[in-house]
Design an enzyme around this catalytic site. Structure first.
Site, short mmCIF file in Angstrom:
data_model
loop_
_atom_site.label_atom_id
_atom_site.label_comp_id
_atom_site.label_asym_id
_atom_site.label_seq_id
_atom_site.Cartn_x
_atom_site.Cartn_y
_atom_site.Cartn_z
N HIS A 1 -7.46 6.98 -3.12
CA HIS A 1 -7.27 5.31 -3.61
C HIS A 1 -6.04 4.96 -2.69
O HIS A 1 -4.96 5.37 -2.40
CB HIS A 1 -6.72 5.26 -5.02
CG HIS A 1 -7.86 5.48 -6.02
ND1 HIS A 1 -8.39 6.72 -6.32
CD2 HIS A 1 -8.26 4.45 -6.86
CE1 HIS A 1 -9.23 6.48 -7.36
NE2 HIS A 1 -9.11 5.18 -7.73
N GLU B 1 12.38 -6.33 8.08
CA GLU B 1 11.15 -5.55 8.87
C GLU B 1 11.86 -4.35 9.81
O GLU B 1 11.24 -3.37 10.34
CB GLU B 1 10.32 -6.14 9.50
CG GLU B 1 9.46 -6.89 8.68
CD GLU B 1 8.11 -7.80 9.53
OE1 GLU B 1 8.11 -7.84 10.59
OE2 GLU B 1 7.40 -8.48 8.79
MN MN Z 1 -4.73 9.10 -4.73
MN MN Z 2 5.83 -9.30 10.01
#
Ligand code: MN
Ligand code: MN
Length: 296
Positions: free
Chosen positions: A143, A290
């Protein structure tokens, strides 16, 4: 006019409408003579309903590859589901990225529905990856948006089992390191009153499964922005101190169990994927949050 919040606007709106309704009921209950006649009462106006799409919530901070629902771009095809959004890559047989907002409202007591299924929302004529395409390959159906992040209703949970939300993950990546990071995120929301914006995917093809229909990522990555849970505009609460976690992990059985040792900057994931995360956050703030590597 309430400011539409990029996430949870609908919840705020329903709260607003509830308050407005209560105010009307109270006003009706107060005899006319007791009301303040000096201030002319404006009749309650029906609040304009703001059209909301899943992208308004999950892609509130940006669409990292400018994906669009255009079948002529099968390598970057936007799919919006109420529970998450993704950029699908038809030729990889999986998403480039999956994005979802996680707050306490998405979490409840529903059990794992555990029924993996092909995604019928893919365009006609595109191969729909099946659960059995992963069988006996040595890879888990991993997932991206976790089952545990969507436990408010059976429907929400069952949508996490669509194959468009899966990438092939080695068992030790999926069941150990990746899972620990998922659990950490869930704890932030359930116990530390946070809300999160999460993007996840895999990078660099190592091989293919299912007669070439599904690409195996060499690495798996995740980018997480963490806010104190609150009403109001989430974007307004993001600043240079906002905590961001990015990880880049090997998708193999040699992976260490501690996700923290795979932390990198968001810039590093951007360089690797060609994505621009948080593109709606002002550039000055993006460049600060970032470039940092989380160390909490
Ligand atoms: Mn998973
Ligand atoms: Mn960015």
């Amino acid at each position: 006019m309430i400011t539409p919040r990029c996430a949870q606007g609908w919840k705020i709106m329903s709260r607003f409408l509830t308050v407005a309704l209560l105010a009307v009921l109270v006003a009706l209950a107060v005899p006319a003579g007791q009301s303040d006649q000096s201030a002319p009462r404006t009749p309650a106006q029906p609040e304009q309903v703001i059209a909301r799409t899943p992208a308004d919530e999950h892609l509130c901070l940006g669409n990292p590859s400018n994906a669009t629902p255009d079948v002529n771009h099968p390598e970057n095809y936007l799919m919006e589901k109420p529970q998450y959004c993704l950029s699908y890559n038809r030729d990889h047989g999986e998403a480039n990225w999956v994005a979802w907002h996680l707050d306490a409202g998405w979490m409840g007591g529903v059990d794992r529905t555990n029924k993996f299924k092909a995604d019928k929302d893919l365009p006609e004529g595109w191969y729909r990856v099946l659960p059995r395409d992963y069988a006996r390959t040595g890879y888990d159906k991993g997932h991206m948006c976790p089952s545990e992040d969507r436990t408010h209703s059976l429907e929400d949970n069952s949508v996490t089992f669509l194959m468009t939300n899966m990438i092939p993950q080695k068992p030790r990546n999926n069941q150990v390191t990746w899972k620990k990071l998922e659990a950490y995120c869930q704890r932030l929301v359930r116990q530390e009153h946070k809300e999160l914006y999460i993007y996840a995917g895999g990078t660099v093809s190592r091989g293919i499964l299912a007669k070439g229909r599904v690409t195996v990522p060499e690495r798996t990555w995740k980018v997480i922005l963490i806010l104190e849970a609150a009403d109001g505009n989430d974007m307004d609460r993001i600043n240079q101190d906002t905590r961001v976690i990015a990880v880049d992990m090997p998708n193999d059985q040699s992976i260490a169990s501690d996700w923290k040792q795979y932390r990198v900057s968001v810039d590093a994931v951007e360089a690797k994927t060609g994505c621009d995360f948080f593109s709606r956050i002002p550039r000055e703030i993006q460049s600060i949050i970032e470039s940092r590597v989380d160390d909490q």
